[in-house]
Every structure is written in C-alpha cells, then in structure tokens.
Enzyme design. Structure first.
Site, PDB file in Angstrom:
ATOM      1  N   GLU C 119       0.835  -1.207   0.000  1.00  0.00           N
ATOM      2  CA  GLU C 119       0.000   0.000   0.000  1.00  0.00           C
ATOM      3  C   GLU C 119       0.868   1.255   0.000  1.00  0.00           C
ATOM      4  O   GLU C 119       1.581   1.531   0.966  1.00  0.00           O
ATOM      5  CB  GLU C 119      -0.916   0.012   1.220  1.00  0.00           C
ATOM      6  CG  GLU C 119      -1.908  -1.125   1.258  1.00  0.00           C
ATOM      7  CD  GLU C 119      -2.783  -1.186   0.007  1.00  0.00           C
ATOM      8  OE1 GLU C 119      -3.444  -0.180  -0.302  1.00  0.00           O
ATOM      9  OE2 GLU C 119      -2.768  -2.257  -0.662  1.00  0.00           O
ATOM     10  N   LYS C 250      -7.344 -15.287  16.747  1.00  0.00           N
ATOM     11  CA  LYS C 250      -7.583 -14.860  15.365  1.00  0.00           C
ATOM     12  C   LYS C 250      -8.843 -14.023  15.177  1.00  0.00           C
ATOM     13  O   LYS C 250      -9.452 -14.032  14.107  1.00  0.00           O
ATOM     14  CB  LYS C 250      -7.655 -16.083  14.411  1.00  0.00           C
ATOM     15  CG  LYS C 250      -6.480 -17.023  14.492  1.00  0.00           C
ATOM     16  CD  LYS C 250      -5.223 -16.453  13.871  1.00  0.00           C
ATOM     17  CE  LYS C 250      -3.986 -17.208  14.297  1.00  0.00           C
ATOM     18  NZ  LYS C 250      -3.734 -18.418  13.564  1.00  0.00           N
ATOM     19  N   ASP C 324       2.645 -14.306  12.587  1.00  0.00           N
ATOM     20  CA  ASP C 324       1.415 -14.813  11.990  1.00  0.00           C
ATOM     21  C   ASP C 324       0.534 -13.636  11.578  1.00  0.00           C
ATOM     22  O   ASP C 324      -0.066 -12.964  12.425  1.00  0.00           O
ATOM     23  CB  ASP C 324       0.703 -15.698  13.031  1.00  0.00           C
ATOM     24  CG  ASP C 324      -0.538 -16.368  12.468  1.00  0.00           C
ATOM     25  OD1 ASP C 324      -0.988 -15.995  11.362  1.00  0.00           O
ATOM     26  OD2 ASP C 324      -1.063 -17.268  13.140  1.00  0.00           O
ATOM     27  N   HIS C 414      -1.894  10.355  -0.239  1.00  0.00           N
ATOM     28  CA  HIS C 414      -2.242   9.106  -0.921  1.00  0.00           C
ATOM     29  C   HIS C 414      -2.257   9.282  -2.434  1.00  0.00           C
ATOM     30  O   HIS C 414      -1.810   8.410  -3.168  1.00  0.00           O
ATOM     31  CB  HIS C 414      -3.587   8.573  -0.411  1.00  0.00           C
ATOM     32  CG  HIS C 414      -3.444   7.884   0.900  1.00  0.00           C
ATOM     33  ND1 HIS C 414      -3.351   8.570   2.090  1.00  0.00           N
ATOM     34  CD2 HIS C 414      -3.319   6.570   1.221  1.00  0.00           C
ATOM     35  CE1 HIS C 414      -3.200   7.711   3.085  1.00  0.00           C
ATOM     36  NE2 HIS C 414      -3.177   6.494   2.591  1.00  0.00           N
TER      37      HIS C 414
END
Lengths: 421, 421, 421, 421
Positions: C119, C250, C324, C414
C-alpha cells in the site's frame, strides 16, 4: 495460586453452607403437586381478595402487606389493560426538580420534572444539574430522528431463494406498506431494509408512531405486513417470525446505538466558568480532566457509547410518567461530551433510543397521568417534547455526577443523603 | 435518491412545523429570571403542600393530580433517606405469578412473584412460563458468583510512575483492604486488579456486600481505600477519581458480561415435550427452529450476550421489591440457551449482573417490603435466594416469549390484553 | 421509496447480469468429477513442478507466473514445517523506517523497522511519525503484561455437575499445572479461571510463552491439561473441546481488549509544539480538535477501544518479521490517546494483544530472519523488546495519520504516492 | 491474596530484570543526535545499496540478510507506487488448495486457491475443507452487497447549525454526487447518510468501486465532495475532516458488521453425513454439538459476530493475491452457521466486509499477479468473483476446524505438521 481468589471464596461459602445437606436432592426437579393461580384479566375487589388470601396463607405476606399494596385502590378496573393478576400497587416515591429551562425544537419553557426513585441523592443530584443548566440560559434540544423498528425474520430454503425473496419484497413494497398501515391510525412505515444471512432474511421495518411509544403499534402493523408476505409471496417461505431478536427491543444493542430506535434526541448547554464554580463547586478544567479519564473507562469497559448514568434519569422519569420501565435497558445508551469553549464548558448528550409516549401505555393511569400533567406534556402532540425533556434531564444528571466526581464530592453526597435510612 | 427516506421525512416534518417561526430564537439560551425549587431533604405535609402550590400554578397539574400522588401518603417521613424533594408517590400496578417452583442452591420452594408494570400481557406471559416450568418439576438455580465493583482511576505523571504505583499497591494491599473494610460491617474486598493505560491506572475493586445490593457500600469503602492510597503512596499522584466510568454501574458493558457485577446466577429447566405442547401450544422443534434465528439476530444486532427480554422481568421484580430500577440497564444482559435433550427442551438463562438486596435501598418502604414478604425473602440472609428468584423469573419470560413467537401467538396476545385500555 | 437505494442498485445489477441465464442451475450443487490435489508435506523441486503443471493446465496461470513464484526458491525444504502444498513464494516489498528511538523497559536504542506492504504512502507515513517521535527524544515503552490463553470447554450433565466440576478443578490445579507444563520447556501456566454458563464450563488457561508467540505451545499444553481432567475427574464429563471459541484467537473480541492476550504494551511520547509544527505541518490544538472527533467516531461506530490504524503497522511488521499475519485480526485493538501537556502533545498507544515471537513460527525463514536481524531482535530473550518495538511503531502511525487528517493532507499524500502505479 | 497472580508474576519478572539498573534513566527521553533515513520514493539499485550499508553498520543485519531480501529484485522500479524506502522483498511461502468447486452468482467453476502463510497446518486444514465441500457438490456463493464507505466529519457551531447543515446537504446532494464522481472513472456514490451528535455531523458516504478494492478511490472522491461542501455550504463550518474515525477502515467495528463495508458475501454448502464421516472423520451430530458450545463462546467473549478463524483464510489469500493485508482487521468478522438438514450438515458463512480488488493495489506485482492468474481472476470484471472465492475459502476453513475440534484432532494436526521445524 493459579485459581483466582474470588472463585475460591465462592466455593468456600458454598461448602460452608451445604456441608451437611445433600445438594443433589435440593437441585433436582420435584414433581409434587401444586395449584397455579387462576389468571385474572379484569381485576375486581373479589379477585384481589382471593389472591391475597392465597398469598397470606402460602407465604410470609401479612395483613399489613396487603394494606400496603391495596389501600389506595378504590377502583381496580382502572388498571385493566395495563396488567393481569392484579393485587395492588407499589408506591414509588416521587421527587421534583426544576424549573429546568429548555430551549428546544419541541420542548420550550421552564419545566418541573417528576422523578420516581428509591435511591437517595438521585433527585438532589439532578436538581443541582438542572439549576446549573438553567442558570446558563437553559438546554438546547432537538429530536433528530424517530422510528421504532420491528424486525421479522423469514427462513428460506436457500441463499438463492433469499435473493428472490428480497426481489419480491422490493417489487411489492407498496402493498406491504398498505397492509401495515391499515392496522393503525398513527403508525407510518418509513423504511424496510432487508438484511440477509444466507437463507435467513431479516426485514428491518421502521415506523413513526405518532405520540405513542409505539411498541405494540409496530408489532401489530408488522404482523399484518408479514401475513401479507406469507400469503402472497411467490417464493416459498419455510418459516417466519414476527421478531428475529434483532430490533433491540428491551435490550442494549449496537444496532440501537447506530441507527436509533424510538426517538433520537440531542441536548446541550454551555456552562459559564462562573456557574461551574459557584453552582457545581469545581472548575471547568477539573471537569475536563475527569472527562478524559471517564472516556477512557468507557472504552476499556466495553460500553455502547460513553456516558455516566443515563439510566438513573431515564428510570426515574419513565416510572413517574407511565412509560415502560423495561425500556431503560435499551434507552440507557448514547454519548455524553464535555469540551472546552474558551473558558466555559460545553456539555451535550445524544441519546438515540428514547422510548416515550404522551399517550398510550401507562400514561393514562391516575398518578402517572399526574406526572405528565406536571410537565404539561400529556396527550396528543406532546411526545416529541417529552423525549426532549427526558434528554435534557439526563444531561443535568451527567453534569452533576461529573462535577461531583471531579470535585471529590461524590461519596460524601451519597453518605449524607442516605444516612437517614 | 441518495439520501435515505427517513432523513427526508424528518426534515420535512420540521419544515412543516417551523415554517413561520424563527428557529434561531427558539433554541438560543435565555437568561430571563427563574426561581428554583427549594430543596427538601426531610419531607413533611408542609413541604409537600408548598411544592404542589408551585406546581399547580406553574404547570398544567391540577388538584386531581395532587390527590393522585399524595392520597396514600400518611407519613411522608417514611420516604426520607430514599428521596429528596418529595411530592408523593406514583402507583405502579402489581400482578402476581406462581407458584414458581425453584430447586436452587439458595432459593428453594414454590414462590409467588410480584411484578410491577404498566405493560399489558407481561404478567400473563411470565405466568405462563412459570406454569410450564413448574409443571416440569421446577427450575434449578445457582448463584455462581458475587462481587460488586468500584473502579477508581489514578492519573500518574508517566508510564513509569504507573508501574511504580502498581508496585506500591501490590505491596500494600493488606493496608488497603483494612481501610476499605473499616467502613462497613458487611462488605469484604475480595480482589483488586490494576488495569493500566499508559499513565492512568484503574483499580478494579471487587466486594461481596452481604445481603445488600451494595452500591453505596462499595462506594464508601472504595473512597476510604483511595484516601489511604492518596495519603500514603510514595509515588506522586496527579489526580484520582472514585470511579473511572469503568465499573459498568448503571449501564450495559462487556466488562459486566464477562466478569460479572453484582450476583451471577444460572437457572435452568428441561421442559418435557408434552408440557411444551399442552402448556405452551407449540412444539420443541418449533421452539428450537426459532432459537436458531433468534441467536443469529442477537449476533447481527450487536447485543451483549443473547437473550429475548430479561429487562421486562427485571424491571417488574425490581420495582415491586424496592430494588434500584436504573440497574435494569446493567442487569439486562446475559445468555438464554434452548437445546434439545432427546425429545425434550433444555432451557437456561445465565445472568451475570443481578443487583438485588434483601436489605437496604428501597426494600424497607411499606409496599416494597410487602413485595419481599410475598416472596418470603425480606431481611438478612435472603439476598442470594432473591437473586435466584429473579433469574428463575426471567427464565419463565424467555420460555414464554420464545414459545409465543415460534407459535405465531405473540401479536395476538398483545392485541387481546391491551385492548381494554 | 421505502427501500434503501443501495438495495435497489444491487438488485438491478444482478438483474442486468443474469437476465438471460437461469440462476437456479448456476447455484445448485454439481456432482461432476474432479481430482483433488495430492497433499505434499515435504516440498521438493519435483512436487513443485507437478503442482505447476496442474495449475498451468487447469487455470490461466502461465510460465511467467510460475517463474514469479519459484525463481528464488533454491531449497524448498527450508519451508517445510511452515506450509503444506508449497508452490513458491510471494514477494512482498519491504520498506524501512528509522531510526526510531525507543526508551523502553525492554527495547532500548535506535531501531530501523522493516515494514512489508503493497500500500503506497504507508511506509512514508510511519517514517514521518518515527522522525517526529525521535526528535522528541524517543518513545517510552513498557510491556505491562503477557499471557496467551486457550479456553477449553467442558460440557457437563447439569448446573450442579458444573459446580462440582469447578470444585474438582480447583482442588486439583497443581496436578493440571504439572500436566500442562510437562509438554513445554518454555510455557508456564499462570492462571486457570473457570467461566460457567449453566452446564458448560470454559477454563480460561493463561500461559507465559517465553520468546515464542506461543499459540501452538499453549494448544499442546492445554490439550495435556484437558486429557488429565478427562482421565481423572470424578464428575462425569459429557464432552470436552480444546477451544470453546472463547479465547479470541484470530479475531477481535472484547475479552482480548479487557484481559489481554499475547503481550500488552503501552508506548508514549510527548511531542513538543515545535516538532508538531515543523515535522508534522500542523499544530497541537488542531490535532487535539481532531482527536475529539475521532474519539466520537470510535464510539459511534462500535470499535473495540479507539485507534486509527494499528492494523497497518501491525500487518507490515508482522509480515516482515515472520509473525502470523492472521493475528492482525486480534492485535488491531486498543487505545490511542492524545492530550495536551502544557503547549505540547502527549500521545500514547496501549495495545493489549500483540502476538509476536523472536523464535518459532516464520521467524527462522531466511528473509523473515533478516527482518528480525535488521531490528537486532532475533532469538532468545528478545520477544518482549520486539513487542515494544511493534507498539512504538504503531504509535508513529497514529501520530502521522492524526496529523495528516488534522492538517487536511491525508488525501494528497495518498494521491501523490500511489500515482506512479 | 487479593491481587491476581498474573500481576504478581509480571512485577516479579520486572524486579528480577531491573534490580540493578535505574529504570528512570532508561525510560526518559534522550536527545542525543541521530540521522534519519533519507526517504526514497523511486527505488533504484543505488538507493537499496545505500540503505543496506546503513542497516549493516547500524544493526545486526548481515550480508546474508541483505541477500535474503534483495536477490530476486532485478527491477526495483516495479515496486514504485506500492512502497517507499524499498530495501527488498520478504518471501512468504505459498501453498495451494483445490480444486474448490464454487457454484456462485459470480464465481463459477473449480478453483485452485493460493494461500500465503508461515503457519504450519493452515493450508492442509483448508485443503481438507475444500475437498469435503467439493465432494458435496460445491459451495453456493452470492455477493449480496457492495459499498466502501468514507465518513468525513463536520464540526458546526451548534446543534441548530448541525440541523441546518444536514438540510443543506440534502438539498444539494446531486451537486455533491457530481463532485465526488468527477474524480473517478469507476466509483459511484450510492448513498450519503448523515449521523448527528449534537454539533458534529458525520456523513456516511458509500460507494461502489468497480473492480478495485477502492479505498484510495473513495478517499479521493470524498475529499472532492468535502471541498465542494466547504466551498459552497451556506452554514458556517468550523472544521472538517476527511475521516471521522467512523468508517471502520482497518479495524473491526459493529458498524462494519451491521451495514457492511467492501463486499458482503454469503457462501454455503450442505455436507452429506457420509462426507462428514469419511472426509472429516467425525459426525454431523458431533459437529453440531460443538457448534452450540462455540456459539456460546462467541457471545461470552464479546466477538463481533460469531466465527472460528476467518482471519487465517483471509490473510493467506490477501497476501497471495496482492490485497491489503491490514484489511484482515476489518474483514475478519461475520457469521458462521452450522445446522442440521435431515441427516446432513448445512454450513454457511456470511462475511460483510471483504475488501478485495482484481485491479489496483498490489495486484499488479509479478508474484501477486501470479496468484490472481492461478485463480483466473485478474483484471476487470473479476472482483465480485474474487470476493466470492474468498468467502468460499473461509467456509472451507470453518468446516475443517470445527470438524477437527469436534473430533479431538485439532492439537494433533498442529503437532504433526509443525514438528519438522
């Protein structure tokens, strides 16, 4: 000690209590006979007497208790339509605060607000907040939104049928609107939004409800809407339910916080520094400093929104004016803000779920009706103003509690006012 | 039409109402004079009369309203210590259900439960649930946990000082325990858990409170604990507050759901298929099918836990027995489960935040005291049983509403019982 | 138009697309034959080639694609134990920021932080925040807490048995601790907390995990603990599960926010007004003004905690250092605070769920290992410092984005950095 | 021991570590000099070499580490527009599962899904779920909704001005639509919903974004919309911000769960009992029994929705196909359902926030592009199908983990597949 102390404490207390008694028998089902109370829909002196005869023989209730509940009931029929199995009334003490000045879209003027509670210090605290707000010129209020929802659920055979079902709904929404609105003189269906989870479709049906709180009204209208769908829809429906436990009825939910249920009202006042100091005994900067900590607490404890004790004001006004006290569960959410405005303190509450009516529900009962009359808000055309009064009252409570905690007065006030008991 | 209809609807209604009036003036602060009510802590016939004179001149309240609130008040002093600025009592109708058979750790026997509400169909619905549960041999209950929390907040200079502060607390916890418990004959400090957010430390102080609901008790004890810290702690404290808006007092919060506040009770019953069919007019499989949808609705609407309408039972029993009705906001959370057990239906509720006392608060007022006496649960040693009765009553409500929605009866019951109004 | 526009828009696009095709057939199950891939646990050049042969015949994948994934893989065995069915590697670009000065309990010094992302503007934004923080003398950090949880669930016959089960657990916790810790050289069981919902008991088992992230470690230890219970407990157990979907593994959950999972770290810096102006191009008061609005947004949108974009920093550092990446879901929660300190700006983050290891998982793979070496935090004794670096990095991101939005620069940055694509 | 053990444990470990060292100095700001990295927007061999020279002198990074990150980078310019301060690439291993049969509204056929992860057992588990689902005839999918939101905030002077501002917005929405859509060839503004909190108004601007994930697109469009308002609105605006921290960008929020952000997809399959037994090694009733407990766990732990481990599938597919891995934070929410259908098992996932594009972001990078080509979903017209593949993949993961936990296999699988490390 890997097991937390509170777990050990609780186990020990149970062990102490049940050392000798076999718990097993105590907690098993027991099929000895019993005679259930006969249901009574229309109370009479006779039905009340029969119930009390039973209660006084079956429990520790005494004649004194009977008198405490029944002495003021000269005409039990007045409660028909509001309760079943009537045995008397519980007397909840009412205190008065005000005048609370409100400069609102709907509420406008100086109000005396009746508050029913058994908790010491509550009325005094709200009175103090009302005094500070009125000294500051009063509270601006606006009802921003209204819309009570019912959310029936439809179970279809498959995801594909769920899509077809939504297609049918969208194509027949005028018919559904007509079916729903045929049941009510006041309710208007303002939106129907489908929410799909695979083969289950919830329809978020939102209504304006005139001057009633409107929960029964929207149930009946939505039932008609559902029956129209069930009868006419060409996509096979496996099951439908009048409420998919989605509307937030009688409970706090994020849906209620974000989309509103009932009436959404915002109320604000800017307190001059001098008012904070003289009336509240603290300073703007002390209140702001506490506000930062209180905001942090609201996040870390997982509240819905951030506020101090809307529930106190809500329960007290709801009970005093014949509203549904159980709705405190869904109404006690929203946002309290306190911010600097130069030297002064801007304070606001925004409450998305105020459920009040100026007609219907318990508003017609004599003492509840008196509560509305004290406000001058009984009857048609008054519900929006009533909702604004509720929000303004809650703002008074927020101002007072934040000031008390910032000043370190909170505990002392409670000690002092409760000690007569 | 990119703007949702409800926004347009609301704007139109405001435009219609205020077409001619300048809103600006209406919503600005207004500094005209007003005379605030004189606060009254000890009510007398005289103080009440003075308030009413004011209300009748300043609002639409009439002599009839005055009578409706004051006629039963022969001795206003009885309410001192429970309310300020007393003007009378609001009469909330009470219905009775039962006998509700409870096979509990603390509650044990057949109870008649008084419920105060103005909402038609509520008492009838709970009565039906109670009948079904008692037919099934009664409800097993257990209080699993107790502990009311206060969460004072301490602001330190830095993260490092926050660490040092926690170190000091941990090393001096016995002294803090002593300071807190010196203020109360019943409260016991069972845990102190620090929660750090950089330079701010919340102390989650958890107490057992004997037979009182205990909210004032823990405030006073925690105030003493904080003063001990403020006086003795060697790490400089910038500010401290008796409550960091973290405890979940008077509001639904995830913290309350997860860790419990007040008394945590679980209640369950297995309803035989025959009872479901004969008493509830539906089937086990229909109730389970609806349960799946209701569970989905609870997730998608962002509830805290999953239940149908605990708030109805809680508000009705709290008001009838002199509990703090505002606590409905925090108590109306938890889990309702319905599962197949062979052909039968297992139903349970687990409620982590029941805030009740059999002493203190409003429990000593005459009509509230009568409510407790009907249950046989007034006075010392009864609070745990009272909490179990509350949970068992809520379970009856869950059973009845799930059955009604599953059977498609829900709307009809409300139409029928409310139509007398 | 009672149906929201977005519903109509979506339906129209589906109608347009499927006007001619029968949707029914398209969405029904289809039982034509297929050949599943042969599972490969130990990759080899041969196994990779076979997979690609299949992919290139069965899909649009080309030789170019094969090369893009496989060209750097000289020794596929290096990935054994980290993945199955290996076909190559995806190359995620890494940018570097720093030096980021950290004055922490564990991390101490000037760090260069590798961030992997696709990004645009992300690395530049974090670099800017790091520069501002380092100019201000660096970020103070402290790991406040550690403890990875597993929460097995036990289903008992009844509420009574649940109570007995908890009693057994409490009485045998030393044995359970021994069983759990026997499976691991590093993990320590630090608490076991029972959570009862009627007949179901969750055991919240909390471990420290040395320098590993520890999720497999706690699974294996808890499995041993459960088997010990299942084998020895005298109360009959109907079912047990290694995880009751309660631990927050998670996923974002309130439990994780309030009790922490993994490592809880707080990081803060006070930015002088001059640094805010020169480095960030805005002012302290503008950042605070935006902070108030951003806090309001966090409440109204129902976030867990309140922060801007922890996830960006977390994902980038997790991927670059072999953590992870799925744990971003649970780690991306917590609190960002910005407050005035005189003329300057206090900024902090507190992150309760950082799941990182300096050993184990993907940390041993060559390019991931390089990421840790850039930080100087590979291997034993480094996990706490790594967690502090992660939090400090996220603080840089919060500072930079708040400054950009306050200054009105956010969009431009951006546009500028992504336009080369 | 009123203080929880974990607090004491942590304090002890800090005491042990810092017995000798003065913590005060360690955690204070430090103003010694440092030289920040020179920012590089367009990477070249030279810029990379310079960075590494610095890293190798300033940290423990070695030549081996440099090679590990840079060896495959023949043309650094390919990464311009995706990252700044580029130093190489991290290689994330990719495993393949399939064929996964999907019978979807948009995705249709047998797919091989690339998954990038360093966590052992993940790919094997998803592969097993995919095999079971495909044996059952494949997964039905439908994208139900799409709409990425930006939520700029406007601060007005008062509640009254907030109302006037909303009135202005509603009256000029066509102009705003035009301004927003002028910035993009693909984005369409589908709704603007105002959300008022007293004097602050959030505008929930929702867009469809063609085949891009669209987060930059909606930022740029909303910026234009805001500038149009700021330039034209007749109500004075005190401040405005492109994002009020309300949209749920990069974080889990209830707003995202309820209203969706990105693409909302539902996916389902009914697994025959025989498939559950042979492929998954358990039974339908065992999976359902565990499902009840897992649902309870989701409620009690305060998840947003209820699911097991969406994040694993999401992170793996997002990384392998060039999506924004940080969006895992907001995407990893939703509902997994498992229900009996006769003897068989209905399984579904509904995921409201899938943020994927088949164009833009990292999708054009060589190895990420390969990931999309393996799926056959690169380029225009493929984003909806890609979102459906993501949901179907997550459903495979849910099936497999629930089966593993129900069967008691979960721990063993992790032990076995991770032990080669």
């Amino acid at each position: 000690m890997t097991i937390p102390k509170h777990v050990r404490t609780m186990l020990q207390s149970i062990r102490d209590k049940f050392a000798l008694e076999p718990l097993q028998d105590r907690m098993l089902p027991n099929d000895s006979d019993f005679t259930t109370l006969r249901p009574v829909r229309k109370a009479s002196a006779g039905s009340i007497a029969k119930y009390w005869a039973r209660l006084m023989s079956a429990s520790t209730a005494s004649e004194e208790d009977r008198v405490a509940l029944t002495d003021d009931v000269t005409n039990p029929e007045v409660f028909n339509g509001n309760i079943e199995n009537f045995i008397g009334t519980v007397k909840v003490p009412v205190g008065i605060i005000g005048p609370l000045r409100i400069n609102g879209l709907h509420a406008h003027g100086d109000y005396h607000v009746p508050m029913a509670t058994t908790e010491a210090a509550l009325v005094a605290s709200y009175a103090r907040g009302a005094y500070a707000a009125s000294k500051a010129g009063g509270i601006s209020t606006a009802m921003l939104y209204e819309g009570v929802i019912r959310t029936p659920a439809f179970v279809l055979e498959s995801l594909l049928d769920a899509g077809r079902f939504v297609e049918w709904i969208v194509s027949h929404v005028d018919r559904l609107e007509k079916a729903a609105e045929a049941t009510t003189g006041y309710g208007k269906l303002i939106s129907v939004e489908p929410m799909i989870d695979n083969n289950v479709v919830f329809l978020v049906c939102r209504y304006t409800t005139g001057d009633a709180a409107g929960q029964n009204m929207v149930t009946i209208a939505t039932d008609a809407l559902c029956r129209e769908i069930a009868g006419e829809c060409t996509v096979p429906i496996q099951n439908w339910y009048i409420e998919g436990n989605f509307s937030g009825d009688k409970k706090a939910s994020f849906l209620g916080l974000v989309t509103g249920r009932g009436r959404k009202v915002s109320a604000s006042v800017t307190l001059p520094a001098a008012v904070v100091e003289r009336t509240l005994g603290t300073t703007v900067s002390d209140m702001l400093a506490y506000g930062q900590v209180a905001n942090l607490g609201s996040h870390l404890s997982g509240q819905l929104g951030a506020q101090a004790h809307f529930a106190n004001g809500l329960a007290a006004v709801y009970i005093a004016t014949g509203q549904d006290a159980a709705c405190v569960a869904e109404s006690a959410m929203g946002i309290t803000r306190m911010e600097a405005r130069g030297e002064d303190l801007f304070c606001s509450v925004t409450m998305p779920n105020i459920l009040v009516g100026s007609v219907g529900g318990g508003t017609g009962l004599p003492s509840q009706s008196a509560g509305l009359n004290i406000l001058g808000l009984k009857g048609e055309g008054k519900a929006a103003a009533l909702a604004e009064v509720v929000a303004a009252t809650c703002l008074c409570g927020e101002i007072s509690i934040v000031a008390a905690i910032a000043a370190g007065d909170f505990t002392r006030a409670h000690e002092k006012l409760a000690r007569h008991r």
